[in-house]
Write an enzyme that holds these catalytic residues in place. Structure first.
Site, PDB file in Angstrom:
ATOM      1  CB  CYS A  40      35.432  10.780  15.652  1.00 48.19           C
ATOM      2  SG  CYS A  40      34.360   9.907  14.486  1.00 48.19           S
ATOM      3  CG  HIS A  57      31.757   8.114  19.382  1.00 51.51           C
ATOM      4  ND1 HIS A  57      32.472   9.286  19.484  1.00 51.51           N
ATOM      5  CD2 HIS A  57      32.066   7.595  18.163  1.00 51.51           C
ATOM      6  CE1 HIS A  57      33.175   9.460  18.376  1.00 51.51           C
ATOM      7  NE2 HIS A  57      32.952   8.446  17.574  1.00 51.51           N
ATOM      8  CD  GLU A  58      31.819   3.856  17.155  1.00 48.61           C
ATOM      9  OE1 GLU A  58      31.469   4.011  15.978  1.00 48.61           O
ATOM     10  OE2 GLU A  58      32.936   4.245  17.566  1.00 48.61           O
ATOM     11  CG  HIS A 107      29.450   7.397  13.661  1.00 51.26           C
ATOM     12  ND1 HIS A 107      30.010   8.352  12.840  1.00 51.26           N
ATOM     13  CD2 HIS A 107      30.356   7.157  14.641  1.00 51.26           C
ATOM     14  CE1 HIS A 107      31.213   8.667  13.307  1.00 51.26           C
ATOM     15  NE2 HIS A 107      31.441   7.972  14.401  1.00 51.26           N
TER      16      HIS A 107
END
Length: 190
Positions: free
Chosen positions: A113, A155-156, A159
């Site tokens: 990341c 994953h994004e 965030h």
């Protein structure tokens, strides 16, 4: 290519934890107002610019550049190419994304990341997801992602909730020569 203008926020720098950047990265993001306002269009444009400036990045979420809105962008092909085309058809931009369906048993994979430099963490992700979101024009869309693309999207989207790879339980890998530094860092963030 123009020089980088957008700083990617990180949990730590070469010396210690970055308290202000960590606070921003850990704050859950707000929805983007729809229909898109001029401010929202500017934030979207800023994220696209920042993403396209990055060499080798697979994705970027708005909080990573200090924009506390639910916007993510990521490549949808050419994952192994450092110098990919950067054409609009080669990336997906999702506004206010919501994972509405998951399929399959979670699969473990090592992830890096931009906001957690020099480390990789083994993270379990669903191999197939369905996402509802809005596109760059503010139109409602539904997308299905599988395998590596599903991993990137999850994953994004993490965030946007202030969640990073270091929040997962899997093994963490870092350079041996920085062992004492990372042991100090992880003692503070876990």
């Amino acid at each position: 290519m123009k020089p980088q203008n957008h700083k990617v926020l990180t949990l730590w720098d070469d010396i210690s934890l970055t308290d202000e950047e960590t606070r921003i990265l850990r704050t859950p993001s707000s929805d983007v107002p729809l229909p898109l306002t001029p401010e929202a269009r500017e934030q979207i444009s800023t994220l696209v610019e920042a993403f396209l400036e990055l060499e080798g990045a697979l994705g970027l979420a708005a909080p990573q550049i200090g924009i506390n809105r639910k916007i993510v962008i990521f490549r949808n092909k050419g994952f192994d190419e450092e110098h990919w085309s950067r054409k609009e058809r080669d990336y997906d931009l999702l506004i206010n994304p919501r994972i509405t369906q998951t399929r399959g048993e979670p699969v473990r994979g090592a992830e890096g990341c931009l906001s957690c430099p020099e480390v990789q963490v083994e993270v379990y992700r669903f191999p197939e997801i369905k996402v509802r979101a809005y596109d760059i024009k503010g139109n409602r869309i539904s997308k299905r992602y599988e395998d590596f693309l599903a991993r990137i999207a999850q994953h994004e989207i993490d965030h946007l909730d202030g969640r990073l790879i270091v929040d997962y339980e899997g093994p963490i890998y870092f350079p041996k020569e920085k062992k004492s530094f990372f042991e100090r860092i992880f003692a503070k963030i876990t």
